[in-house]
Design an enzyme around this catalytic site. Structure first.
Site, mmCIF file in Angstrom:
data_model
loop_
_atom_site.group_PDB
_atom_site.id
_atom_site.type_symbol
_atom_site.label_atom_id
_atom_site.label_comp_id
_atom_site.label_asym_id
_atom_site.label_seq_id
_atom_site.Cartn_x
_atom_site.Cartn_y
_atom_site.Cartn_z
ATOM 1 N N SER A 1 0.825 -1.203 0.000
ATOM 2 C CA SER A 1 0.000 0.000 0.000
ATOM 3 C C SER A 1 0.870 1.269 0.000
ATOM 4 C CB SER A 1 -0.959 -0.066 1.186
ATOM 5 O OG SER A 1 -1.961 0.909 1.075
ATOM 6 N N ASP B 1 -10.160 -4.148 -4.948
ATOM 7 C CA ASP B 1 -9.504 -3.193 -4.043
ATOM 8 C C ASP B 1 -10.123 -1.809 -4.248
ATOM 9 O OD1 ASP B 1 -7.762 -1.498 -2.678
ATOM 10 O OD2 ASP B 1 -6.023 -2.740 -3.119
ATOM 11 N N HIS C 1 -8.145 -4.885 -0.487
ATOM 12 C CA HIS C 1 -6.856 -4.246 -0.186
ATOM 13 C C HIS C 1 -5.987 -5.091 0.742
ATOM 14 C CE1 HIS C 1 -4.441 -0.637 -0.559
ATOM 15 N NE2 HIS C 1 -4.287 -0.547 0.751
HETATM 16 C C1 MLT Z 1 -2.818 3.697 2.182
HETATM 17 O O1 MLT Z 1 -3.766 3.617 2.956
HETATM 18 O O2 MLT Z 1 -1.690 3.408 2.503
HETATM 19 C C2 MLT Z 1 -3.118 4.206 0.859
HETATM 20 O O3 MLT Z 1 -4.351 4.411 0.540
HETATM 21 C C3 MLT Z 1 -2.079 4.323 -0.114
HETATM 22 C C4 MLT Z 1 -1.350 5.596 0.122
HETATM 23 O O4 MLT Z 1 -1.942 6.523 0.689
HETATM 24 O O5 MLT Z 1 -0.189 5.685 -0.278
#
Ligand code: MLT
Length: 205
Positions: A108, A158, A189
């Site tokens: 992520s 996702d 996710h």
């Molecule tokens: C996360 O929650 O880490 C994201 O949605 C991705 C990011 O903000 O880089």
């Protein structure tokens, strides 16, 4: 030499010698301990280098600032990608890591900072495993990624790293000459055992 100025964990490989090192980059709200088990599962023989993102969003560590979900502060993305690249250089020297065998493993937000480093041409790792990755920068200068290998593991459902965004990221890497493997699973996710199996296989283990 640059300072090792990220809070981090370094776990040496069990056997000295030819082992690879996994650069573990956590998601929002994670820390330097979060992905150690994942790294171990992907390659039990690897050394692990795991920094904690320096940006705090309501107390949750991240690797760069965002303005809203999926809306990134791109100036910060660039500055933080450079800062992380300097950390990697310093850690490579300090822990005597073989940089040719360094593999970024990001989830992520961690996958997004790794992607930014690749797209900016400042990645210190020739290979990257990106779980639930997005396009981190709307514009970058052309870079030559010939020789880079990248696995992107994505979720069909996702809601954050949506399939179209992940496919666009894969295209950016391919266009720059990287060897890209993009795999989808029917999930969201969250990480699954299939992600570990894919990464393991992709590393030839
Ligand atoms: C996360 O929650 O880490 C994201 O949605 C991705 C990011 O903000 O880089």
């Amino acid at each position: 030499m640059t300072e090792i100025d990220f809070i981090h964990r370094f776990i040496p490989a069990k056997a000295a010698g030819a082992a690879r090192t996994l650069l573990l980059l956590h998601g929002t709200g994670g820390n330097e301990n979060d992905l150690l088990d994942l790294g171990q599962a992907i390659d039990p023989d690897a050394a692990l280098l795991s920094p904690r993102g320096k940006v705090l969003e309501n107390g949750a560590p991240r690797f760069f600032r965002r303005l809203a979900e999926g809306v990134f502060d791109e100036a910060d993305v660039i500055a933080r990608a450079r800062e992380l690249a300097d950390f990697v250089d310093a850690a490579v020297a300090h822990y005597e890591i073989d940089a040719k065998k360094l593999v970024a493993v990001g989830y992520s937000n961690g996958a997004n900072i790794a992607s930014a480093m690749v797209l900016l041409g400042i990645a210190k790792f020739p290979e990257a495993i990106l779980f639930r990755a997005m396009v981190p920068l709307s514009q970058t200068s052309p870079v030559d990624l010939a020789g880079a290998r990248i696995l992107i593991s994505a979720g069909e459902f996702d809601p954050i790293a949506q399939p179209g965004i992940t496919k666009a990221l894969a295209e950016l890497f391919r266009h720059a000459g990287a060897d890209v493997t993009l795999k989808f699973q029917p999930i969201g996710h969250e990480l699954t055992p299939r992600d570990v199996a894919l990464a393991h296989q992709w590393l030839g283990l």
